[in-house]
Structures are given as C-alpha cells and as structure tokens.
Design a protein around this motif. Structure first.
Motif, short mmCIF file in Angstrom:
data_model
loop_
_atom_site.label_atom_id
_atom_site.label_comp_id
_atom_site.label_asym_id
_atom_site.label_seq_id
_atom_site.Cartn_x
_atom_site.Cartn_y
_atom_site.Cartn_z
N VAL A 9 40.55 45.05 18.97
CA VAL A 9 41.75 44.80 19.95
C VAL A 9 41.05 44.05 20.82
N LEU A 10 41.73 42.81 21.31
CA LEU A 10 41.45 41.80 22.37
C LEU A 10 42.29 41.78 23.51
N PRO A 11 41.83 42.47 24.66
CA PRO A 11 42.88 42.36 25.64
C PRO A 11 42.79 41.07 26.34
N VAL A 12 44.01 40.30 26.43
CA VAL A 12 43.88 39.03 26.88
C VAL A 12 45.21 38.91 27.97
N ALA A 13 45.64 39.90 28.69
CA ALA A 13 46.47 39.88 29.75
C ALA A 13 46.12 39.52 31.17
N GLY A 14 44.71 39.48 31.24
CA GLY A 14 44.13 39.14 32.71
C GLY A 14 44.71 37.77 33.28
N LEU A 15 44.87 37.80 34.72
CA LEU A 15 45.46 36.73 35.45
C LEU A 15 44.28 35.59 35.45
N GLY A 16 43.02 35.90 35.36
CA GLY A 16 41.96 34.90 35.62
C GLY A 16 42.30 34.25 36.88
N THR A 17 42.31 35.08 38.15
CA THR A 17 42.19 34.81 39.35
C THR A 17 41.21 34.03 39.90
N ARG A 18 39.93 34.23 39.31
CA ARG A 18 38.67 33.62 39.82
C ARG A 18 38.57 32.08 39.59
N PHE A 19 39.61 31.85 38.29
CA PHE A 19 39.42 30.39 38.02
C PHE A 19 40.69 29.59 38.51
N LEU A 20 41.33 30.03 39.36
CA LEU A 20 42.21 29.27 40.06
C LEU A 20 41.94 27.93 40.80
N PRO A 21 42.43 26.92 40.63
CA PRO A 21 43.80 26.74 40.01
C PRO A 21 43.67 26.48 38.45
N ALA A 22 42.72 26.21 37.94
CA ALA A 22 42.43 25.95 36.51
C ALA A 22 43.45 26.74 35.95
N THR A 23 43.63 28.21 36.08
CA THR A 23 44.54 29.07 35.41
C THR A 23 45.79 29.26 35.80
N LYS A 24 46.24 28.51 36.50
CA LYS A 24 47.45 28.40 36.99
C LYS A 24 48.69 28.68 35.92
N ALA A 25 48.44 27.51 35.17
CA ALA A 25 49.33 27.49 34.26
C ALA A 25 48.95 27.54 32.39
N MET A 26 47.84 28.05 32.49
CA MET A 26 46.98 28.20 31.45
C MET A 26 45.90 29.44 31.28
N PRO A 27 45.81 30.25 30.21
CA PRO A 27 45.43 31.44 30.13
C PRO A 27 43.66 31.26 30.37
N LYS A 28 42.97 32.12 31.09
CA LYS A 28 41.67 32.01 31.26
C LYS A 28 40.90 32.01 29.96
N GLU A 29 41.45 32.74 28.91
CA GLU A 29 40.72 32.71 27.53
C GLU A 29 40.72 31.49 26.88
N MET A 30 41.58 30.39 27.45
CA MET A 30 41.87 28.99 26.67
C MET A 30 40.89 28.02 27.33
N LEU A 31 40.32 28.36 28.47
CA LEU A 31 39.24 27.41 29.21
C LEU A 31 38.21 27.22 28.11
N PHE A 56 45.90 41.18 19.68
CA PHE A 56 45.72 40.60 21.09
C PHE A 56 46.80 41.27 21.96
N VAL A 57 46.36 41.82 22.93
CA VAL A 57 47.19 42.63 24.20
C VAL A 57 47.25 41.61 25.20
N THR A 58 48.49 40.88 25.22
CA THR A 58 48.92 39.72 25.95
C THR A 58 49.82 40.03 27.39
N GLY A 59 50.03 39.04 28.04
CA GLY A 59 50.94 38.94 28.98
C GLY A 59 51.77 37.80 29.27
N ARG A 60 52.33 37.75 30.47
CA ARG A 60 53.04 36.44 30.81
C ARG A 60 52.08 35.22 30.54
N GLY A 61 52.66 34.06 30.19
CA GLY A 61 51.91 32.77 30.20
C GLY A 61 50.63 32.68 29.36
#
Ligand code: G1P
Length: 304
Positions: A9-31, A56-61
C-alpha cells in the motif's frame, strides 16, 4: 510457514503543502529526483523486494501518478519511429507488465491510518507492505522493504522499520518502545509505539522510517481506531494495538535514505543521485566544489 508478502500500500493522497507552490498543480510524489519522480524510486524498492501488487491510495489532483505507471502507447510509437531505443528503455519498463495496480481514493484527509484502511478490500486476508513515499532509500544492498519482508518471514510477526533520530526530533515521528531487552543485531521485539511524542514522553529515539510489513489483523483493527496525535487516525495507534495481541518486530535501517518530504532531504537526494550519474556526476562535482569554496570564503570573516 508465513504467507508471501505480495501486496504493498502506498498512501499518496497528501497535499504536499511544504513544497508549495511547486505542488499547487502537481503531486509531491511526482517531484523529480534527478530524472525520476520520487514515487518511482519507492516503487522500484518495492519491486526489488518482490512486491507484485500495488494499491495507491490517492486523492484529488493525483492522476499524473496513474499516468506515470501506465504504458505510454503514443510516446512509445513516436520514439520507435525515431529509433530512440535508449529512451524507450527508460519509459517502457517502469512497471513490469505482470504487476497489478489498484488506485483507490481517500475521500477525506483523516490521517495515515484511515488512508491505509482504504486499501482493505484489495489487501484482503494477506500480510502487506506499506511504503510511505516521502522516504527514498538507496536500494541495492540496502533495501528496507526487502529487509522487513525477510524478518517477517523469519518471525511471522509484523515488522516496523526504524532509524535513530536526535531526541529533539522524535516529536515528528512514530517512536518504538523496545521494553527492557533492547536491540540485538539492530533488531528487537517491540512492546509498543507512540505517535509524535514529546522528547520527555518518548520511549526511545528510534523513529518509524515509513516502511512496514503488517499482518492482516491491522486491516480489521483500523476502522475502530479513534483520532490520536494531531486529531488524525494514526496507523501507529493500530500497530500499537495489534502489537499487544500478536507482538511486533522493530528493525533499524542503517542504509542511505532521504526524507524527500523535507526540502533539505529532497535537495540532498538530488545531489546524491546526481553525483552518482555518469553524465551529471563528473560535470556537477567541480561546480559544487567551487560553489562550496566561494560560500565558505564569503562566510569566513576576513582577518584584518
Ligand atoms: C508518518 C507516521 C510516523 C512516521 C513518519 C515517517 O508521519 O505517522 O509514524 O514516523 O510518517 O515519515 P507523517 O510524516 O505523515 O506526519
């Protein structure tokens, strides 16, 4: 004989707020760390450890994660016509064709325990690995998921991988309680876990790294776990409860790894992998050395 650990199980729903604005429209896992997204390193670690099915436990975006692990027919067709075989190799085999992938959404951000529970119906009655994608390990000889699976097979008990952190940082992690025995050969029976304790309350400085092998009992327990630290449903609390019933092993990982959920760890991972790259390494190193020298000179007070 233990059941084979086939699923992760890979939880990937996190918002990635620590990497804003890079993660505004892109998942932090894709950095990207050099030329691969963070999530690909984590998937490669799991594949190397023998995982055959991923949830993969995903979320929006987060659809770019699904696209990344899909077969890119149009791209392959164009690369084929251009005879770019070296590049084809890089995109074609990201996921072996016999691997099964499942994507399920965590509707509300209720915590890591809740996210893992969203995978229950795919996991069923099997032991499973959990990999938190913030952590990138430099695999090969040191694969924390493979180590955890091996220890699970030897003991039949759940395994939580940990690493030593300075006492003042335990408040950021789940922490292992080893009871009286302590570590033998970097392994120990764990008597319990505390999520994000203060240094005064922490039973040790062994922090949960983000790699686990858990028995099916965890999926049964998770729906009954009440919000804990940070008012979130914590995976650590479920593991603590199952530990009291079934026991649990802790294993200290001493291999190189990076916390890519943190900006410093992320930059270190980029430098580490870049310096090991045949093309980038020899070109980057002189620049880094010169930059370090200049920075040093600027920071050293001049003697009058
Ligand atoms: C999560 C877990 C924690 C673990 C950490 C590792 O916390 O709840 O037990 O030590 O990951 O990175 P989070 O980083 O989501 O706050």
């Amino acid at each position: 004989m233990t059941q084979k650990v086939r699923k992760a199980v890979l939880p990937v729903a996190g918002l990635g707020t620590r990497f804003l604005p890079a993660t505004k429209a892109m998942p932090k896992e894709m950095l990207t760390v050099v030329d691969k997204p963070i999530i690909q390193y984590v998937v490669e670690e799991a594949l190397e450890a023998g995982i055959e099915e991923f949830v993969f436990v995903t979320g929006r975006g987060k659809t770019s994660i699904e696209n990344h692990f899909d077969r890119p027919y149009e791209l392959l067709d164009i690369l084929e016509k251009k005879q770019k075989h070296d590049i084809i190799d890089k995109v074609e085999h990201i996921m072996p064709t016999n691997t099964k992938l499942y994507y399920t959404r965590q509707g509300q951000p209720l915590g890591l325990g809740h996210a893992i529970g969203c995978a229950a119906s795919v996991i069923g009655d099997e032991p499973f690995a959990v990999l938190l994608p913030d952590v990138v390990a430099c695999t090969g000889d040191n694969n924390p998921t493979a180590d955890a699976i091996k220890l699970y097979e030897e003991t039949g008990k759940s395994v939580v991988v940990a690493n030593e952190v300075p006492m003042e940082r335990v408040k950021n992690y789940g922490v292992l309680n080893l009871g009286k025995e302590g570590l033998t050969d970097d392994k120990a029976e764990v008597t319990g876990f505390v999520e994000k304790p203060s240094p005064e309350e922490a039973p040790s400085n062994l922090a949960i790294l983000g790699r686990y092998v858990l028995t099916p009992r965890h999926m049964e327990i998770l729906p009954s776990i009440k919000p804990g630290a940070g008012n979130e449903i914590q995976l650590t609390d479920a593991i603590d409860q199952v530990t009291k019933e079934e026991g649990c092993m802790g294993s200290v990982f001493r291999g190189q790894h990076f916390d890519c959920g943190d900006k410093v760890g992320f930059q270190m991972a980029n430098l580490y992998f870049a310096l090991r790259d045949d093309y980038i390494g020899p070109r980057l190193l002189p620049y880094l050395q010169a930059t370090a020298d200049k920075t040093n000179r600027r920071n050293t007070p001049r003697v009058a």
